[in-house]
Design a protein around this motif. Structure first.
Motif, PDB file in Angstrom:
ATOM      1  N   MET A 129      25.522  30.157  39.297  1.00 20.11           N
ATOM      2  CA  MET A 129      26.391  31.017  40.079  1.00 20.11           C
ATOM      3  C   MET A 129      27.170  31.940  39.130  1.00 20.11           C
ATOM      4  N   ILE A 130      27.327  33.163  39.568  1.00 24.93           N
ATOM      5  CA  ILE A 130      28.056  34.148  38.775  1.00 24.93           C
ATOM      6  C   ILE A 130      29.548  33.995  39.055  1.00 24.93           C
ATOM      7  N   THR A 131      30.353  34.031  38.020  1.00 28.71           N
ATOM      8  CA  THR A 131      31.786  33.782  38.160  1.00 28.71           C
ATOM      9  C   THR A 131      32.551  35.046  38.552  1.00 28.71           C
ATOM     10  N   GLN A 132      33.766  34.856  39.025  1.00 27.41           N
ATOM     11  CA  GLN A 132      34.643  35.986  39.357  1.00 27.41           C
ATOM     12  C   GLN A 132      34.922  36.830  38.121  1.00 27.41           C
ATOM     13  N   GLU A 133      35.050  36.184  36.980  1.00 27.07           N
ATOM     14  CA  GLU A 133      35.291  36.926  35.735  1.00 27.07           C
ATOM     15  C   GLU A 133      34.116  37.850  35.423  1.00 27.07           C
ATOM     16  N   GLN A 134      32.895  37.367  35.638  1.00 29.61           N
ATOM     17  CA  GLN A 134      31.718  38.203  35.401  1.00 29.61           C
ATOM     18  C   GLN A 134      31.685  39.383  36.371  1.00 29.61           C
ATOM     19  N   LYS A 135      32.047  39.162  37.628  1.00 32.28           N
ATOM     20  CA  LYS A 135      32.082  40.243  38.619  1.00 32.28           C
ATOM     21  C   LYS A 135      33.185  41.246  38.279  1.00 32.28           C
ATOM     22  N   THR A 136      34.300  40.762  37.784  1.00 29.74           N
ATOM     23  CA  THR A 136      35.388  41.643  37.347  1.00 29.74           C
ATOM     24  C   THR A 136      34.889  42.534  36.214  1.00 29.74           C
ATOM     25  N   ASN A 137      34.213  41.937  35.252  1.00 30.65           N
ATOM     26  CA  ASN A 137      33.680  42.709  34.124  1.00 30.65           C
ATOM     27  C   ASN A 137      32.644  43.734  34.595  1.00 30.65           C
ATOM     28  N   LEU A 138      31.809  43.359  35.560  1.00 31.49           N
ATOM     29  CA  LEU A 138      30.827  44.288  36.111  1.00 31.49           C
ATOM     30  C   LEU A 138      31.529  45.486  36.746  1.00 31.49           C
ATOM     31  N   ALA A 139      32.556  45.231  37.543  1.00 36.61           N
ATOM     32  CA  ALA A 139      33.293  46.313  38.202  1.00 36.61           C
ATOM     33  C   ALA A 139      33.919  47.248  37.173  1.00 36.61           C
ATOM     34  N   LYS A 140      34.508  46.696  36.136  1.00 35.88           N
ATOM     35  CA  LYS A 140      35.148  47.525  35.105  1.00 35.88           C
ATOM     36  C   LYS A 140      34.126  48.349  34.340  1.00 35.88           C
ATOM     37  N   LEU A 141      32.970  47.764  34.066  1.00 36.04           N
ATOM     38  CA  LEU A 141      31.920  48.501  33.364  1.00 36.04           C
ATOM     39  C   LEU A 141      31.364  49.633  34.224  1.00 36.04           C
ATOM     40  N   LEU A 142      31.123  49.362  35.492  1.00 39.30           N
ATOM     41  CA  LEU A 142      30.606  50.396  36.390  1.00 39.30           C
ATOM     42  C   LEU A 142      31.620  51.520  36.583  1.00 39.30           C
ATOM     43  N   ALA A 143      32.895  51.165  36.639  1.00 39.92           N
ATOM     44  CA  ALA A 143      33.941  52.159  36.854  1.00 39.92           C
ATOM     45  C   ALA A 143      34.186  53.020  35.620  1.00 39.92           C
ATOM     46  N   THR A 144      33.723  52.565  34.492  1.00 43.57           N
ATOM     47  CA  THR A 144      33.915  53.265  33.207  1.00 43.57           C
ATOM     48  C   THR A 144      35.377  53.583  32.928  1.00 43.57           C
ATOM     49  N   GLU A 145      36.250  52.743  33.394  1.00 44.58           N
ATOM     50  CA  GLU A 145      37.683  52.886  33.130  1.00 44.58           C
ATOM     51  C   GLU A 145      38.325  51.516  33.285  1.00 44.58           C
ATOM     52  N   ASN A 146      39.559  51.414  32.897  1.00 42.30           N
ATOM     53  CA  ASN A 146      40.260  50.142  32.964  1.00 42.30           C
ATOM     54  C   ASN A 146      40.952  49.984  34.320  1.00 42.30           C
ATOM     55  N   ILE A 147      40.171  49.666  35.352  1.00 34.87           N
ATOM     56  CA  ILE A 147      40.760  49.397  36.663  1.00 34.87           C
ATOM     57  C   ILE A 147      41.224  47.945  36.696  1.00 34.87           C
ATOM     58  N   SER A 148      42.104  47.636  37.623  1.00 36.03           N
ATOM     59  CA  SER A 148      42.507  46.252  37.832  1.00 36.03           C
ATOM     60  C   SER A 148      41.662  45.691  38.972  1.00 36.03           C
ATOM     61  N   VAL A 149      41.153  44.489  38.781  1.00 33.97           N
ATOM     62  CA  VAL A 149      40.322  43.854  39.803  1.00 33.97           C
ATOM     63  C   VAL A 149      41.014  42.566  40.236  1.00 33.97           C
ATOM     64  N   GLU A 150      41.152  42.418  41.541  1.00 33.42           N
ATOM     65  CA  GLU A 150      41.765  41.213  42.101  1.00 33.42           C
ATOM     66  C   GLU A 150      40.787  40.570  43.072  1.00 33.42           C
ATOM     67  N   HIS A 151      40.808  39.252  43.129  1.00 38.72           N
ATOM     68  CA  HIS A 151      39.993  38.491  44.081  1.00 38.72           C
ATOM     69  C   HIS A 151      40.967  37.783  45.012  1.00 38.72           C
ATOM     70  N   ARG A 152      40.841  38.083  46.318  1.00 40.96           N
ATOM     71  CA  ARG A 152      41.779  37.512  47.299  1.00 40.96           C
ATOM     72  C   ARG A 152      41.040  37.112  48.571  1.00 40.96           C
ATOM     73  N   LYS A 153      41.706  36.315  49.365  1.00 42.03           N
ATOM     74  CA  LYS A 153      41.171  35.983  50.693  1.00 42.03           C
ATOM     75  C   LYS A 153      41.585  37.100  51.648  1.00 42.03           C
ATOM     76  N   VAL A 154      40.756  38.143  51.700  1.00 52.96           N
ATOM     77  CA  VAL A 154      40.991  39.300  52.560  1.00 52.96           C
ATOM     78  C   VAL A 154      39.751  39.526  53.415  1.00 52.96           C
ATOM     79  N   GLU A 155      39.900  40.341  54.460  1.00 53.54           N
ATOM     80  CA  GLU A 155      38.785  40.575  55.374  1.00 53.54           C
ATOM     81  C   GLU A 155      37.686  41.437  54.768  1.00 53.54           C
ATOM     82  N   THR A 156      38.054  42.369  53.910  1.00 53.96           N
ATOM     83  CA  THR A 156      37.060  43.255  53.307  1.00 53.96           C
ATOM     84  C   THR A 156      37.530  43.722  51.932  1.00 53.96           C
ATOM     85  N   ALA A 157      36.599  44.256  51.176  1.00 57.54           N
ATOM     86  CA  ALA A 157      36.940  44.810  49.868  1.00 57.54           C
ATOM     87  C   ALA A 157      37.641  46.145  50.061  1.00 57.54           C
ATOM     88  N   TYR A 158      38.487  46.519  49.103  1.00 60.70           N
ATOM     89  CA  TYR A 158      39.132  47.833  49.175  1.00 60.70           C
ATOM     90  C   TYR A 158      39.555  48.273  47.785  1.00 60.70           C
TER      91      TYR A 158
END
Length: 103
Positions: free
Chosen positions: A1-30
């Motif tokens: 299973m892929i970890t939240q940390e790995q998904k955070t790193n993927l998001a930051k790499l795709l964004a090509t900038e230092n965005i903040s990534v949070e994982h929460r119990k929410v209805e949808t991503a935003y």
């Protein structure tokens, strides 16, 4: 299973900038353009493919959605219409930038 940390790193790499990534119990991503925060949902039994889809889409907002909401409001288009058009626009741009997201 892929970890939240790995998904955070993927998001930051795709964004090509230092965005903040949070994982929460929410209805949808935003993504919040002003604060550069990408929030990803924590759902039971979420597949890696679905997670990648959400990451790719929200990173598209980070890359292509204007930070200034006035840019959207000047045409007086209803928000719900604008949201659908913007989602289509950024998905197309993301698929061109990252062809591996197509599937």
């Amino acid at each position: 299973m892929i970890t939240q940390e790995q998904k955070t790193n993927l998001a930051k790499l795709l964004a090509t900038e230092n965005i903040s990534v949070e994982h929460r119990k929410v209805e949808t991503a935003y993504f919040i353009p002003k604060t550069r925060v990408l929030c990803l949902p924590v759902w039971e039994d979420m597949s890696n493919d679905l997670y990648d889809l959400l990451v790719g889409h929200e990173v598209g907002h980070a890359l292509y959605t204007p930070q200034d909401e006035k840019e959207f409001k000047k045409d007086k288009i209803p928000h719900s219409y604008l949201n659908v058009i913007e989602d289509i626009r950024i998905d197309k741009k993301m698929k061109l930038k990252y062809p591996g997201l197509r599937r």
